[in-house]
Write an enzyme that holds these catalytic residues in place. Structure first.
Site, PDB file in Angstrom:
ATOM      1  N   LYS A  43       0.712  -1.012   0.400  1.00 45.85           N
ATOM      2  CA  LYS A  43       0.290   0.164   0.256  1.00 45.85           C
ATOM      3  C   LYS A  43       0.904   1.357   0.026  1.00 45.85           C
ATOM      4  O   LYS A  43       0.706   2.189  -0.427  1.00 45.85           O
ATOM      5  CB  LYS A  43      -1.048  -0.369   1.360  1.00 45.85           C
ATOM      6  CG  LYS A  43      -1.529   1.321   1.227  1.00 45.85           C
ATOM      7  CD  LYS A  43      -2.357   1.867   0.420  1.00 45.85           C
ATOM      8  CE  LYS A  43      -2.879   2.773   0.663  1.00 45.85           C
ATOM      9  NZ  LYS A  43      -4.419   2.888   0.171  1.00 45.85           N
ATOM     10  N   CYS A  71      -3.004  11.209   1.516  1.00 43.71           N
ATOM     11  CA  CYS A  71      -2.956   9.721   1.101  1.00 43.71           C
ATOM     12  C   CYS A  71      -1.540  10.170   0.190  1.00 43.71           C
ATOM     13  O   CYS A  71      -0.539   9.813   0.880  1.00 43.71           O
ATOM     14  CB  CYS A  71      -3.416   8.635   0.304  1.00 43.71           C
ATOM     15  SG  CYS A  71      -5.275   9.119   0.176  1.00 43.71           S
TER      16      CYS A  71
HETATM   17  N1  SAJ Z   1      -1.125  14.692  -8.829  1.00 43.13           N
HETATM   18  C1  SAJ Z   1       0.034  15.785  -9.773  1.00 43.13           C
HETATM   19  N2  SAJ Z   1       0.451  15.542 -11.258  1.00 43.13           N
HETATM   20  C2  SAJ Z   1      -0.374  13.698 -11.744  1.00 43.13           C
HETATM   21  C3  SAJ Z   1      -1.556  12.835 -10.581  1.00 43.13           C
HETATM   22  C4  SAJ Z   1      -1.676  13.870  -9.432  1.00 43.13           C
HETATM   23  O1  SAJ Z   1       0.171  16.493  -8.973  1.00 43.13           O
HETATM   24  O2  SAJ Z   1       0.548  13.333 -12.224  1.00 43.13           O
HETATM   25  C5  SAJ Z   1      -1.672  15.412  -8.269  1.00 43.13           C
HETATM   26  C6  SAJ Z   1      -2.996  15.432  -7.496  1.00 43.13           C
HETATM   27  O3  SAJ Z   1      -3.615  16.552  -8.363  1.00 43.13           O
HETATM   28  C7  SAJ Z   1      -3.485  15.270  -6.537  1.00 43.13           C
HETATM   29  C8  SAJ Z   1      -2.631  14.280  -5.616  1.00 43.13           C
HETATM   30  O4  SAJ Z   1      -1.596  14.966  -6.391  1.00 43.13           O
HETATM   31  O5  SAJ Z   1      -2.938  17.106  -5.221  1.00 43.13           O
HETATM   32  C9  SAJ Z   1      -2.680  13.182  -5.515  1.00 43.13           C
HETATM   33  O6  SAJ Z   1      -3.710  12.781  -6.626  1.00 43.13           O
HETATM   34  P1  SAJ Z   1      -3.932  10.883  -6.655  1.00 43.13           P
HETATM   35  O7  SAJ Z   1      -5.113  11.711  -7.593  1.00 43.13           O
HETATM   36  O8  SAJ Z   1      -2.911  10.835  -7.068  1.00 43.13           O
HETATM   37  O9  SAJ Z   1      -4.040  10.564  -5.347  1.00 43.13           O
HETATM   38  P2  SAJ Z   1      -5.361  10.119  -4.496  1.00 43.13           P
HETATM   39  O10 SAJ Z   1      -5.288  10.874  -3.504  1.00 43.13           O
HETATM   40  O11 SAJ Z   1      -6.930  10.963  -4.689  1.00 43.13           O
HETATM   41  O12 SAJ Z   1      -6.092   8.632  -3.628  1.00 43.13           O
HETATM   42  C10 SAJ Z   1      -4.974   8.366  -4.478  1.00 43.13           C
HETATM   43  C11 SAJ Z   1      -4.722   6.799  -5.165  1.00 43.13           C
HETATM   44  N3  SAJ Z   1      -2.967   6.090  -5.095  1.00 43.13           N
HETATM   45  C12 SAJ Z   1      -3.060   5.808  -6.026  1.00 43.13           C
HETATM   46  O13 SAJ Z   1      -2.491   5.887  -7.326  1.00 43.13           O
HETATM   47  C13 SAJ Z   1      -1.965   4.883  -6.581  1.00 43.13           C
HETATM   48  C14 SAJ Z   1      -5.989   5.472  -4.587  1.00 43.13           C
HETATM   49  O14 SAJ Z   1      -6.539   5.161  -4.978  1.00 43.13           O
HETATM   50  C15 SAJ Z   1      -5.921   5.452  -3.214  1.00 43.13           C
HETATM   51  O15 SAJ Z   1      -6.217   4.929  -2.474  1.00 43.13           O
HETATM   52  C16 SAJ Z   1      -5.472   7.120  -2.541  1.00 43.13           C
HETATM   53  O16 SAJ Z   1      -4.126   7.599  -3.115  1.00 43.13           O
HETATM   54  C17 SAJ Z   1      -5.357   6.705  -0.471  1.00 43.13           C
HETATM   55  O17 SAJ Z   1      -6.272   6.132   0.722  1.00 43.13           O
HETATM   56  O18 SAJ Z   1      -3.977   5.979  -0.400  1.00 43.13           O
END
Ligand code: SAJ
Length: 424
Positions: A200, A254
């Site tokens: 995780k 996360c």
């Molecule tokens: N972000 C970027 N660039 C990207 C993708 C995301 O800057 O290319 C930023 C987003 O804008 C945001 C942050 O990253 O600020 C996090 O967003 P996210 O969509 O990557 O993740 P979360 O926090 O919404 O969800 C993640 C997910 N983990 C993965 O994809 C590995 C989700 O599956 C998990 O369940 C969740 O964390 C968690 O609860 O751990």
């Protein structure tokens, strides 16, 4: 099966609803009495319509009951937050829930921790909690099954994502796999608790490191006078390259948190992970520096910020880059006005309308790429502003269109302040 879900937040509530609609009798408990009360009254606090519908259906059918104390059940699923404070994991919510479960659980009961925890924590916490009541862990079925859903698509992902179940012994993993197979259509792999815990954290750390790489490329691209977005899109056409997108920083509860579980466990061996965290944490400073270059020093200049949520199309502002950007701007003497039609809870008042935010502003800064912002008419925004300038941290808007309406534009990861025809 009688299942108790402990913690009714963004994972616990949809999990409880799904278990209930899959034929289990479910008891939902949360320490927050106001939340319990509103759920008991059929008021489901979530922006995600499918979660609301599933929860309402489960509550109406009475297969999901919201209870006022940790109940007696055959299985317990713990969905509590595990925040970090200055890089240190805080496991107190899980410990408290495990203590309450240990008090009532009878031998043979299943205890699953879904919360993200450092390797070793699930077994240690559950063992201690049970021992406090003279109950040996060997009499219970103990597992870690980390949640994996992405906010914005929770119900679909809960039903379909592959899951990892780590059991204290293989038989425990198998029993919990069967329980999860009753509501999850994805592949369910079994392993040890420690591997499941590590998996995780590794998943979210991978994303943080990959985003840091994209953010570093954005800086390099600006210096080299090339477009990072086009570069990443083309590089990703290679079958073995998959670079994420740069942005104003990494938010949510996360991705910016979980890497600390590794760096806290071993600061020496986690150099790359810590460096990625620093790169991502630095992004709000870089954006604010660019705003300064575009607008000039603070001295009361007004900056309109579009988006308070940590990412597109969610109502959640936890750890949002907007918070940091707003703070830094105000520290430097700018006046800020934030507009986000999705976010209801924020630590400062938000503008009611777009016009209120952009009126007499010296720059508009796009932080969160909500779909609703696509409808913004740059010509109307330009008319309201003192001087039309755009900072786009997500390459969300079409810069040519905004420039055509008189905007001076800075797009993260593109050569700064280039002439109109070079940006098209
Ligand atoms: N972000 C970027 N660039 C990207 C993708 C995301 O800057 O290319 C930023 C987003 O804008 C945001 C942050 O990253 O600020 C996090 O967003 P996210 O969509 O990557 O993740 P979360 O926090 O919404 O969800 C993640 C997910 N983990 C993965 O994809 C590995 C989700 O599956 C998990 O369940 C969740 O964390 C968690 O609860 O751990």
């Amino acid at each position: 099966m009688n299942v108790a879900v402990i913690g009714l937040g963004y994972i616990g509530l949809p999990t409880a609803a799904l278990l209930a609609t899959s034929g289990h009798r479910v008891y939902g408990y949360d320490v927050d009495a106001r939340l319990r009360r509103s759920l008991q009254l059929g008021d489901v606090p979530t922006l995600e319509e499918p979660v609301r519908e599933a929860a309402l259906e489960a509550l109406r059918s009475q297969r999901l009951q919201i209870v006022d104390r940790t109940p007696l059940a055959q299985a317990y699923i713990l969905c509590l937050p595990t925040p970090t404070h200055e890089g240190k994991p805080d496991l107190r919510f899980v410990e408290a829930a495990a203590a309450a479960v240990a008090e009532v659980a009878e031998p043979g009961a299943i205890v699953v921790v879904e919360s993200t925890v450092p390797p070793g924590a699930t077994e240690r916490i559950v063992r201690r909690a049970l021992a406090a009541h003279g109950k040996p862990i060997e009499d219970y079925v103990v597992a870690h099954c980390p949640e994996r859903v992405i906010p914005g698509s929770i119900m679909t992902e809960l039903r379909n994502n592959a899951r990892v179940v780590g059991g204290r012994i293989p038989a425990d993993a198998e029993a919990v796999r069967e329980l999860y197979a009753s509501f999850c259509q994805g592949e369910i792999a079994t392993t040890s608790i420690a591997v499941a815990e590590f998996v995780k954290i590794v998943e979210n750390t991978f994303r943080d490191v990959n985003i840091a790489f994209a953010n570093e490329l954005a800086t390099l691209a600006e210096d080299m006078g090339v477009d990072v977005w086009e570069t990443i899109a083309l590089a990703n056409k290679h079958p073995r390259v998959d670079i994420l997108q740069p942005g104003p920083g990494v938010g949510g509860h996360c991705i910016p948190v979980d890497p600390h579980f590794l760096s806290d466990a071993n600061p020496i061996a986690s150099e790359l992970i810590q460096s990625a965290r620093r790169v991502n944490d630095r992004m709000p400073f870089r954006i604010v520096r660019r705003i300064g270059e575009l607008v000039g020093p603070g001295q009361g200049a007004k900056i309109a910020i579009l988006g308070a949520a940590y990412k597109a199309n969610v109502d959640d502002a936890r750890e949002s880059p907007t918070v940091r950007i707003d703070e830094l701007l105000r520290d430097r003497g700018y006046e800020t006005a934030i507009y986000d039609p999705l976010v209801k809870r924020f630590h400062r008042p938000l503008c009611e309308t777009l016009d209120e935010a952009v009126s007499e502003a010296d720059a508009v800064v796009l932080v969160t790429p909500h779909d609703v912002f696509r409808e913004i008419d740059p010509a109307a925004v330009a008319r309201s502003m003192r001087r039309p300038r755009l900072v786009d941290t997500r390459r969300f808007f079409d810069p040519a269109r905004w420039q055509g309406c008189g905007f001076e534009c800075y797009v993260l990861g593109r050569p700064f302040l280039q002439p109109v025809d070079a940006v098209v």
